[in-house]
Design a protein around this motif. Structure first.
Motif: not given
Ligand code: CA
Length: 232
Positions: A206-215, A222-223
């Motif tokens: 999901l992060r790879q798709k919606i985040e500007p920078n998934s790293r 993340t908590v």
């Protein structure tokens, strides 16, 4: 000149040709825009791909039955009101239908006036709760819950059904710390119990798709030691 309101769209998922004809005629004469599907799978497909205001869903259908269609639609995040059409005396079915997310049911044979009254009730309820189905925006992302569609800079993202449900759950619980166990229970459901690692894998996708920078995520955080938190 007054602007004409958009015609309300009713999807009829029903396999009896006579009933389809009667209902289509009646609803069209009442000003509705009617679409029809004659089996469970094509009904599910149309209900997912196009926006509808009300879905009339027969229980006994070829392909997939009405209960499966109802459950799948809700799992895909489709919140369109569903009126189930059941055969006379299927008392248990009514309870099951409501449990799976149907909004109302009608027992065949029913009066056309009764049907249109029930459709109107659902339309009024839906417009009262409209804010709940309005698209949600964060950053350059727009989430349309009705269409189960996610746009990034106006371009549709290819999310799997599970990724969409995960994102939906995050949005509905934004700012809350969600444990992996809670996400597994709520997004994957009681019937399947994959490991909590599954959650991490889907969050990464999901992060790879919606985040500007998934790293270096800025929406799905993340908590450490606990789980995840959505802050979009
Ligand atoms: Ca039928």
């Amino acid at each position: 000149m007054a602007v004409m309101p958009r015609a309300r769209r009713v999807l009829l998922i029903e396999d009896e040709p006579g009933l389809v004809l009667t209902l289509t005629d009646r609803l069209t004469s009442e000003g509705y825009d009617v679409g029809a599907a004659s089996d469970g799978l094509s009904g599910l497909e149309r209900a997912t791909r196009e926006p509808w205001d009300v879905i009339l869903l027969d229980v006994m259908l070829p392909g997939a039955n009405g209960f499966d269609v109802c459950r799948d639609l809700r799992q895909r995040g489709i919140t369109t009101p569903i009126i189930m059409l059941t055969a006379r005396g299927q008392v248990v079915d009514k309870v099951l239908g409501l449990k799976l997310g149907a909004d109302d049911y009608l027992t065949k044979p029913f009066d056309m006036l009764e049907l249109t009254a029930r459709v109107e009730v659902q339309l009024r309820r839906a417009s009262a709760a409209h804010s709940g189905t309005a698209p949600y925006h964060f950053g350059n992302i727009s989430v349309d819950f009705r269409k189960a569609q996610v746009l990034k800079d106006g371009v549709e993202l290819d999310l799997s059904a599970r990724e969409f449900l995960l994102l939906k759950y995050f949005i509905e619980h934004r700012e809350a710390t969600l444990t992996r166990d809670e996400l597994l229970n709520e997004v994957w459901g009681y019937h399947s119990m994959p490991s909590t690692r599954t959650v991490d894998v889907h969050v990464a996708w999901l992060r790879q798709k919606i985040e500007p920078n998934s790293r270096n995520p800025q929406y799905v955080l993340t908590v450490h030691g606990l789980g995840y938190k959505f802050v979009g």
